[in-house]
Write an enzyme that holds these catalytic residues in place. Sequence first.
Site, short mmCIF file in Angstrom:
data_model
loop_
_atom_site.label_atom_id
_atom_site.label_comp_id
_atom_site.label_asym_id
_atom_site.label_seq_id
_atom_site.Cartn_x
_atom_site.Cartn_y
_atom_site.Cartn_z
N TYR A 57 9.00 -3.88 -7.82
CA TYR A 57 9.00 -3.00 -9.00
C TYR A 57 9.85 -3.59 -10.12
O TYR A 57 9.41 -3.74 -11.26
CB TYR A 57 9.53 -1.64 -8.56
CG TYR A 57 9.68 -0.59 -9.62
CD1 TYR A 57 8.63 0.26 -9.93
CD2 TYR A 57 10.90 -0.41 -10.27
CE1 TYR A 57 8.79 1.27 -10.88
CE2 TYR A 57 11.06 0.58 -11.22
CZ TYR A 57 10.00 1.42 -11.52
OH TYR A 57 10.16 2.41 -12.46
N GLN A 117 4.58 -0.47 -15.76
CA GLN A 117 4.71 -0.57 -14.32
C GLN A 117 4.41 0.78 -13.66
O GLN A 117 3.79 0.85 -12.60
CB GLN A 117 6.11 -1.05 -13.94
CG GLN A 117 6.45 -0.98 -12.46
CD GLN A 117 5.60 -1.91 -11.61
OE1 GLN A 117 5.10 -2.91 -12.09
NE2 GLN A 117 5.44 -1.57 -10.34
N GLU A 118 4.83 1.85 -14.32
CA GLU A 118 4.64 3.19 -13.76
C GLU A 118 3.21 3.69 -13.91
O GLU A 118 2.61 4.19 -12.96
CB GLU A 118 5.60 4.18 -14.45
CG GLU A 118 7.06 4.00 -14.08
CD GLU A 118 7.35 4.45 -12.65
OE1 GLU A 118 6.45 4.99 -11.99
OE2 GLU A 118 8.49 4.26 -12.20
N SER A 119 2.64 3.58 -15.11
CA SER A 119 1.38 4.27 -15.40
C SER A 119 0.31 3.41 -16.05
O SER A 119 -0.78 3.91 -16.33
CB SER A 119 1.66 5.46 -16.32
OG SER A 119 2.08 5.00 -17.60
#
Length: 506
Positions: A431, A304-306
């Site tokens: 998120y 989800q972040e990167s």
Amino acid sequence: MTSLAVLVLSLVLVGCDWQFDDRTVLDKIRDRGVLRVGTLNNELSYYIGPDGPTGLDYELAKRFADKLGVKLEMIPTYTLSGLFPALERGDVDVIAASLTITDQRLAQFRPGPAYYFVSQQVVYKKGHWRPRDVGDFNREDAVMAVVEDSSHDLTLQTLKKDHPDLSWKVVQDADDDELLKQVAEGDIDFTIADSVDIALMQRTHPDIAVAMALSEDEPVAWFMKKKGDSSAYALMVNFFGELNQTGELAILEEKYFGHVDQFDYVDTRAFLRAIESKLPTWEPLFKKHANDFDWRLLAALSYQESHWNPRAISPTGVRGMMMLTLPTAKSVGVRNRLDPEQSIKGGALYLQRVLERVPDSVNQHERIWFALASYNIGFGHVMDARRLTDAQGADPNSWSDVKQRLPLLAKRQYYTQTRYGYARGYEALSYVENIRRYYQSILGYEKAHIESLDSQQVEDLGGLQTIVAPDEPSTQALEKTTEQAPNPASSLSEDNSTPQSDTQPR
């Protein structure tokens, strides 16, 4: 001697070895010391996951067995047709398989209280022609297939009264999940499945698409025999009533399918490709540094972040596998955010620190969702959302209630009443739910590739597979084992800064 006298004498003689069993159904279960639960082996009801038995019906059955003071024995089948005969024969005490209440089942068995609702939907493979009405089910020699004795088969029988040319294939040796996979692979044109099953299957088979709904919402329930007394049945009704009243039922439903109401075909396809191409490289590091977290959850967070890019950099300055800010990186001992091992280790440590701050009043399972939201927008803003939830008369300890209030943090009429002010709460909601969907996809991908159960765990009982549940509760998303791994680290260096405030994300 008259025939009547002979009969009486025979009964007296036989009676020497015969005793009348006046125990109730509940007494028999407790005397046996085991609750035998018939179920289906699928992602929603029950299956053996990487951390042991799991599934909505499994968790409910475990709680019911605990209420009875007995052990739980799950008896899953891989086809629907064997379940109700097993109940009728007395091989199982109850069926817990996320089955809908139909007129036929109601006439023969006792359904328990409805614990959620589903609709019947027609599915097809994305990219193929879509049926617009019942008349299209057989157009161009298309094949509609459903499971034998299913509610979907009964629906088609009802539709045939108004569409006499309607035909379909009844499958005996498969379940709904198998037919959904066959649609995704193009082996059959259409099938009918329940809405929740479809949403879960789309996490691993995104080519499944919904063409139309064939029913309104229908109740899902457990089933018991009609014959015999009502002792066990009455306790089951009471059991579901208590779960509903305490909110525990809503928490379990949120856990298993509260995050699958939205589906992004492109994103899901991309994620499944990344599981195959990228995850094997980083999996050892996630396992090594996950500590008390399930490494799969940490991997989902990182994606989800990167998108598992160790050199990812955002316009706001966060970077690396876990997209850490400079202050957060310093607080967890990360000197180089572009070093994948340092980033993963630091992100896991920071998430653990946030999790420890989540109030103990929050349900043990749901604390991680509050922590993930805090990882995104900051702990203070999440606490603001809890206070808004409480002010509106909802439960601040329930993720399903709080997540509805997170978007309010971006609306002036609400954020002016909070301690920490404006926040993009709608992004935090997306998120967390994205991470939950990615996590579900990893679990589903592993399940599809898992080897058959060890022969010592499985015992064949006339076509049924019997698995004795462990005495302890099933492991949750926060449990794992630690392994060592090599470090595919970057050589780039970075500077550090001061720690962040309560409202800042990682």
